[in-house]
Design a protein around this motif. Structure first.
Motif, short mmCIF file in Angstrom:
data_model
loop_
_atom_site.label_atom_id
_atom_site.label_comp_id
_atom_site.label_asym_id
_atom_site.label_seq_id
_atom_site.Cartn_x
_atom_site.Cartn_y
_atom_site.Cartn_z
N GLY A 1 55.94 57.06 48.42
CA GLY A 1 55.52 58.04 49.41
C GLY A 1 55.91 59.43 48.96
O GLY A 1 56.65 59.61 47.99
N GLU B 1 55.86 64.18 54.09
CA GLU B 1 54.50 63.87 54.54
C GLU B 1 54.47 62.52 55.25
O GLU B 1 55.12 61.57 54.82
CB GLU B 1 53.54 63.84 53.36
CG GLU B 1 53.35 65.22 52.74
CD GLU B 1 52.26 65.24 51.68
OE1 GLU B 1 51.40 64.34 51.68
OE2 GLU B 1 52.29 66.16 50.86
N ALA B 2 53.68 62.43 56.32
CA ALA B 2 53.54 61.18 57.07
C ALA B 2 52.92 60.12 56.16
O ALA B 2 51.98 60.40 55.41
CB ALA B 2 52.67 61.39 58.30
N GLN B 3 53.47 58.91 56.22
CA GLN B 3 53.01 57.79 55.39
C GLN B 3 52.64 56.63 56.30
O GLN B 3 53.21 56.46 57.37
CB GLN B 3 54.13 57.35 54.43
CG GLN B 3 54.68 58.45 53.56
CD GLN B 3 53.67 58.99 52.58
OE1 GLN B 3 52.92 58.24 51.97
NE2 GLN B 3 53.64 60.30 52.42
N ARG B 4 51.69 55.78 55.83
CA ARG B 4 51.25 54.64 56.62
C ARG B 4 50.99 53.43 55.73
O ARG B 4 50.50 53.58 54.62
CB ARG B 4 49.95 54.96 57.37
CG ARG B 4 50.13 55.93 58.50
CD ARG B 4 48.80 56.27 59.17
NE ARG B 4 49.00 57.14 60.30
CZ ARG B 4 49.34 58.42 60.24
NH1 ARG B 4 49.51 59.00 59.09
NH2 ARG B 4 49.52 59.12 61.34
N CYS C 1 60.79 52.67 62.00
CA CYS C 1 59.42 53.17 61.87
C CYS C 1 58.61 52.92 63.14
O CYS C 1 58.93 52.04 63.93
CB CYS C 1 58.70 52.45 60.72
SG CYS C 1 59.52 52.62 59.15
N ASP C 2 57.55 53.70 63.32
CA ASP C 2 56.60 53.46 64.40
C ASP C 2 55.67 52.33 63.98
O ASP C 2 55.13 52.35 62.86
CB ASP C 2 55.76 54.72 64.68
CG ASP C 2 56.60 55.85 65.26
OD1 ASP C 2 57.52 55.56 66.05
OD2 ASP C 2 56.32 57.00 64.92
N GLU D 1 49.71 49.04 62.28
CA GLU D 1 49.86 50.20 61.41
C GLU D 1 51.28 50.73 61.56
O GLU D 1 51.74 51.03 62.66
CB GLU D 1 48.85 51.30 61.77
CG GLU D 1 48.93 52.48 60.82
CD GLU D 1 47.93 53.55 61.16
OE1 GLU D 1 46.89 53.62 60.49
OE2 GLU D 1 48.20 54.32 62.11
N SER E 1 54.04 53.64 60.48
CA SER E 1 54.10 55.02 59.98
C SER E 1 55.55 55.49 59.95
O SER E 1 56.38 55.05 60.74
CB SER E 1 53.24 55.94 60.84
OG SER E 1 53.67 55.91 62.18
N TYR E 2 55.80 56.38 58.99
CA TYR E 2 57.13 56.95 58.84
C TYR E 2 57.02 58.30 58.16
O TYR E 2 56.01 58.63 57.55
CB TYR E 2 58.05 56.01 58.04
CG TYR E 2 57.64 55.81 56.59
CD1 TYR E 2 58.06 56.70 55.61
CD2 TYR E 2 56.82 54.75 56.21
CE1 TYR E 2 57.68 56.53 54.28
CE2 TYR E 2 56.44 54.57 54.89
CZ TYR E 2 56.88 55.46 53.93
OH TYR E 2 56.50 55.31 52.62
N LEU E 3 58.09 59.08 58.27
CA LEU E 3 58.19 60.38 57.61
C LEU E 3 59.62 60.51 57.08
O LEU E 3 60.58 60.38 57.84
CB LEU E 3 57.91 61.52 58.59
CG LEU E 3 58.06 62.92 58.01
CD1 LEU E 3 56.79 63.32 57.28
CD2 LEU E 3 58.38 63.92 59.09
N ASP F 1 62.07 62.99 54.57
CA ASP F 1 62.15 64.31 53.94
C ASP F 1 62.84 64.31 52.58
O ASP F 1 62.67 65.25 51.81
CB ASP F 1 62.91 65.28 54.84
CG ASP F 1 62.12 65.65 56.07
OD1 ASP F 1 60.88 65.69 55.99
OD2 ASP F 1 62.75 65.91 57.12
#
Length: 127
Positions: A22, A26-29, A78-79, A89, A91-93, A95
């Motif tokens: 990743g 940036e948002a990842q999925r 994570c969501d 699905e 998703s995570y972010l 930094d």
């Protein structure tokens, strides 16, 4: 007579580039696919998958400056979005650049291949 089989956690799979690599900041999925004991894809949602990311393996030294935020000590939860068709699905972010582990489970039982190794590249460095 057909018997509907429930989700078998060890038969479930996850896929998508963001499960392995990743970009920092940036948002990842990626996707989890629920499967039954015969490895057939489930057609409905309702499963309680959890995804936890821990790391990075390299830690910033105490007092070292940097604008990137490390993950909480317990990891990043994570969501997980239930698509109600047997897929989820995730998703995570993150930094901070570094090597992480991704654990995906349901009621404490890991899915196939979990935990996964994740590399977050670009952005700020953890060293």
């Amino acid at each position: 007579m057909l018997i509907a089989l429930g989700t078998d956690t060890p038969a479930c799979v996850a896929y998508g580039a963001a499960l392995q690599i990743g970009e920092a900041g940036e948002a990842q999925r990626f996707t989890i696919e629920a499967r039954d004991r015969q490895s057939n894809m489930r057609k409905y949602g309702g499963d309680c998958f959890t995804c936890l990311i821990k790391g990075p393996k390299e830690r910033r030294k105490k007092g070292e400056k940097g604008s990137a935020k490390p993950l909480p000590k317990g990891g990043l939860l994570c969501d997980v979005d239930d698509k109600e068709d047997g897929t989820y699905e995730v998703s995570y972010l993150i930094d901070l650049v570094g090597h992480y582990t991704v654990s995906i489970n349901m009621f404490g039982q890991e899915i196939h291949g979990s935990p996964f190794e994740l590399l977050i590249a670009g952005g700020a460095s953890s060293s």
